[in-house]
Design a protein around this motif. Structure first.
Motif, short mmCIF file in Angstrom:
data_model
loop_
_atom_site.label_atom_id
_atom_site.label_comp_id
_atom_site.label_asym_id
_atom_site.label_seq_id
_atom_site.Cartn_x
_atom_site.Cartn_y
_atom_site.Cartn_z
N LEU A 78 6.09 -10.32 -10.80
CA LEU A 78 4.92 -10.71 -10.08
C LEU A 78 3.52 -10.29 -10.54
CD1 LEU A 78 3.63 -11.78 -7.44
CD2 LEU A 78 4.22 -9.79 -6.09
N LYS A 79 3.35 -8.94 -11.05
CA LYS A 79 2.44 -8.15 -11.63
C LYS A 79 1.70 -9.03 -12.88
CE LYS A 79 1.28 -3.99 -14.00
NZ LYS A 79 1.76 -2.58 -14.48
N THR A 80 2.66 -9.70 -13.49
CA THR A 80 2.27 -10.24 -14.82
C THR A 80 1.46 -11.58 -14.36
OG1 THR A 80 4.07 -11.56 -15.00
CG2 THR A 80 4.28 -9.53 -16.15
N LEU A 81 1.68 -12.10 -13.10
CA LEU A 81 1.42 -13.47 -12.39
C LEU A 81 -0.07 -13.31 -12.03
CD1 LEU A 81 4.48 -15.12 -10.87
CD2 LEU A 81 3.47 -15.46 -13.18
N LEU A 82 -0.27 -11.91 -11.23
CA LEU A 82 -1.65 -11.65 -10.59
C LEU A 82 -2.66 -11.37 -11.51
CD1 LEU A 82 -0.03 -9.52 -7.76
CD2 LEU A 82 -0.68 -12.04 -7.47
N PRO A 83 -3.81 -11.46 -11.08
CA PRO A 83 -5.32 -11.01 -11.82
C PRO A 83 -5.22 -9.62 -12.21
CG PRO A 83 -5.89 -12.35 -10.04
CD PRO A 83 -4.54 -11.81 -9.87
N ASP A 84 -5.41 -9.06 -13.37
CA ASP A 84 -5.65 -7.84 -13.70
C ASP A 84 -6.66 -7.07 -12.85
OD1 ASP A 84 -5.88 -5.16 -14.88
OD2 ASP A 84 -6.30 -6.21 -17.04
N ASN A 138 -3.27 -1.22 -9.58
CA ASN A 138 -2.19 -1.68 -10.00
C ASN A 138 -1.34 -2.43 -8.90
OD1 ASN A 138 0.82 -1.34 -10.59
ND2 ASN A 138 0.12 -0.72 -12.61
N PRO A 139 -1.06 -3.53 -8.98
CA PRO A 139 -0.42 -4.44 -8.20
C PRO A 139 1.20 -3.79 -7.89
CG PRO A 139 -1.16 -5.87 -9.88
CD PRO A 139 -1.41 -4.56 -10.54
N GLU A 140 1.79 -3.31 -8.75
CA GLU A 140 2.97 -2.94 -8.34
C GLU A 140 3.20 -1.67 -7.34
OE1 GLU A 140 6.99 -1.06 -11.03
OE2 GLU A 140 5.35 -1.88 -12.06
N ILE A 141 1.97 -0.81 -7.51
CA ILE A 141 1.80 0.48 -6.97
C ILE A 141 1.30 0.04 -5.59
CG2 ILE A 141 0.74 2.53 -6.68
CD1 ILE A 141 2.86 2.68 -8.96
N ASN A 142 0.36 -0.95 -5.77
CA ASN A 142 -0.44 -1.30 -4.31
C ASN A 142 0.64 -1.93 -3.40
OD1 ASN A 142 -1.93 -3.82 -3.04
ND2 ASN A 142 -3.13 -1.98 -2.75
N LEU A 143 1.50 -2.95 -3.84
CA LEU A 143 2.33 -3.83 -3.10
C LEU A 143 3.34 -2.72 -2.39
CD1 LEU A 143 2.14 -7.08 -4.89
CD2 LEU A 143 1.39 -6.86 -2.75
N ARG A 144 4.04 -1.86 -3.42
CA ARG A 144 5.06 -1.34 -2.71
C ARG A 144 4.30 -0.10 -1.54
NH1 ARG A 144 8.50 1.20 -7.79
NH2 ARG A 144 8.63 2.91 -6.57
N GLU A 145 3.33 0.25 -2.02
CA GLU A 145 2.71 1.32 -0.95
C GLU A 145 2.51 0.52 0.26
OE1 GLU A 145 -1.87 2.81 -0.53
OE2 GLU A 145 -0.67 3.48 -2.26
N VAL A 146 1.99 -0.64 0.35
CA VAL A 146 1.63 -1.47 1.52
C VAL A 146 2.79 -2.01 2.41
CG1 VAL A 146 0.28 -3.54 2.48
CG2 VAL A 146 -0.66 -2.14 0.64
N SER A 147 3.78 -2.26 1.68
CA SER A 147 5.07 -2.89 2.28
C SER A 147 5.87 -1.90 2.64
CB SER A 147 6.02 -4.01 1.25
OG SER A 147 6.13 -3.18 0.25
N ALA A 148 5.61 -0.62 2.47
CA ALA A 148 6.67 0.60 2.81
C ALA A 148 6.46 0.77 4.40
CB ALA A 148 6.37 1.70 2.04
N LYS A 149 7.32 1.35 5.19
CA LYS A 149 7.13 1.76 6.30
C LYS A 149 6.06 2.95 6.63
CE LYS A 149 11.87 0.92 8.14
NZ LYS A 149 12.72 1.22 9.05
N GLY A 150 5.25 2.61 7.74
CA GLY A 150 4.12 3.52 8.00
C GLY A 150 4.76 4.77 8.37
N ARG A 151 3.93 5.91 8.30
CA ARG A 151 4.41 7.26 9.04
C ARG A 151 3.16 8.14 9.17
NH1 ARG A 151 7.53 11.80 5.82
NH2 ARG A 151 6.91 10.81 3.99
N TYR A 152 3.09 8.89 10.20
CA TYR A 152 2.07 9.67 10.56
C TYR A 152 2.89 11.18 11.14
CZ TYR A 152 2.42 8.38 15.45
OH TYR A 152 3.12 7.86 16.86
#
Length: 407
Positions: free
Chosen positions: A289-295, A185-199
């Protein structure tokens, strides 16, 4: 009385779960696939029937509505609900399960639709309600989270007295031919990747800028890949359950083209989750953006290459230092040949089926809300081999390292 299984969600992972449940129909019995869009369910059901001969039922449901979910669960008499819908819908589906007294499983923890943050807090808070209802909830039965949690539990049981450090390593070396697309899911994927990292290290969480820390890891059967530190939800539960843990990190591979596209989209505001005014209408940029990207479900027939996901663990056994690398490699084309989905969906959907299978067989069963590493890892590891996700263990030199440098 035969088992009745309800699967909610008809994306790429839902497709895999439907196929694999049908392939294990002796456990899952009568299978119903439900989604907001029934036509997607119908298409999956037709493909499952054509390839396996097993008929699954389909229906429509709004997974944001507890009332609709309760009505559906009661109408079909479900024994278990496998949630592969959006992470936003975890809580409504869990609440419907407690009202109906039906076991629950998901693959990703709850994320609020209006905040780019995911955590187990609100799902763990339902532990008492699940115990009172006499049912079990299994959280994060995908690959990461999911299999990676089980790999950690397996390492703890068989290879270590104490595990001191864990690096979770997620590599997708697949090529779908598009300039830019996301594998789920682009919405979930891009939110996850663009968020700050944490360990987590020495008892505290350390925050980093997005993509600030990287390493080059040589993945077996794939080769060396740039791997970036992200925050990922399995770390939140593993710090509670792995003995002696001093540090845990999560790394995922990204190519330069993907990162460049993502940075540009972020810079122009296309990853925003707040509504903006556009020609008299309110739109959420990332949803547009999700509607523009490939499913992601359409990527299967065109994706080639492999995934490699595993854990690199260091610790102590019988007073001596030890280093173990447990990993699993999947081939995109082989996965598509079997279930008409690429390997990212496959490696999430198969563990969801396995977790549900162990719950139905009572090999993993305890009332309340639980994470994967709380159970005996051996039955799950055995099922991975049986269900086409074979894994390997490498014992490395005790001083082998996972080198990290700034990106």
């Amino acid at each position: 009385m035969s088992t009745k299984t309800l699967i909610i969600g008809a994306g790429g992972v839902g497709n895999v779960v439907a196929f694999k449940c049908a392939m294990n129909a002796q456990t899952f019995g009568e299978i119903t696939l439900a989604s907001r869009t029934k036509s997607k369910c119908d298409n999956i059901a037709a493909n499952v029937k054509a390839k396996t001969g097993v008929e699954i039922k389909t229906t429509q449901v709004d997974a944001d509505s507890v009332d609709e979910l309760v009505e559906l669960i009661k109408r079909i008499g479900a024994n278990i609900v496998i949630n592969v819908a959006l992470p936003y819908q975890d809580l409504t589906i869990m609440d419907a399960c407690t009202q109906c007294g039906v076991d629950y499983l998901d693959t990703a923890n709850y994320e609020h639709p209006d905040e780019a943050k995911f955590e187990y807090k609100e799902q763990w808070a339902r532990d008492g309600a699940f115990k009172e209802a006499g049912i079990m909830g299994l959280l994060g039965s995908g690959f990461d989270p999911g299999v990676t949690n089980v790999f950690c539990a397996y390492a703890q049981k068989h290879y270590f007295d104490e595990i001191h450090t864990i690096d979770i390593l997620d590599c997708n070396a697949g090529d779908h031919g598009y300039a830019f697309a996301t594998n789920f899911n682009p919405e979930i994927n891009l939110r996850e990747v663009s968020a700050k990292g944490r360990y987590w290290e020495n008892g505290e969480w350390i925050e980093t800028e997005p993509m600030e820390i990287k390493q080059v890891w040589n993945y077996p059967e794939v080769g060396p890949k740039d791997s970036y530190l992200l925050y990922h939800e399995e770390m939140e539960s593993l710090v509670k359950h792995i003995k002696g843990l001093k540090r845990i990190r999560f790394f995922m591979t990204f190519g330069e083209s993907y990162l460049t596209h993502m940075r540009v989209l972020e810079n122009v505001g296309m990853l925003g989750i707040e509504p903006v005014e556009h020609q008299g209408q309110k739109i959420v940029p990332i949803e547009f953006l999700k509607t523009l990207l490939p499913d992601p479900a359409s990527l299967g027939p065109r994706t080639k290459g492999k995934t490699n996901i595993g854990i690199f663990a260091k610790g102590i056994k019988d007073g001596e230092p030890r280093t173990v690398y447990i990993y699993q490699v999947s081939d995109h084309e082989k996965c598509y040949e079997e279930v008409m989905s690429q390997a990212v969906s496959y490696t999430t959907g198969v563990p969801a089926m396995i977790g549900a299978k162990l719950m139905l067989e009572k090999k993993w069963y305890e009332t309340g809300v639980h994470n994967m590493e709380e159970f005996d890892p051996d039955p799950f590891m055995e099922e991975l081999n049986k269900q086409e996700l074979p894994w390997k263990v490498l014992e490395l030199d005790a001083d082998a390292t996972c080198e990290v440098k700034d990106a």
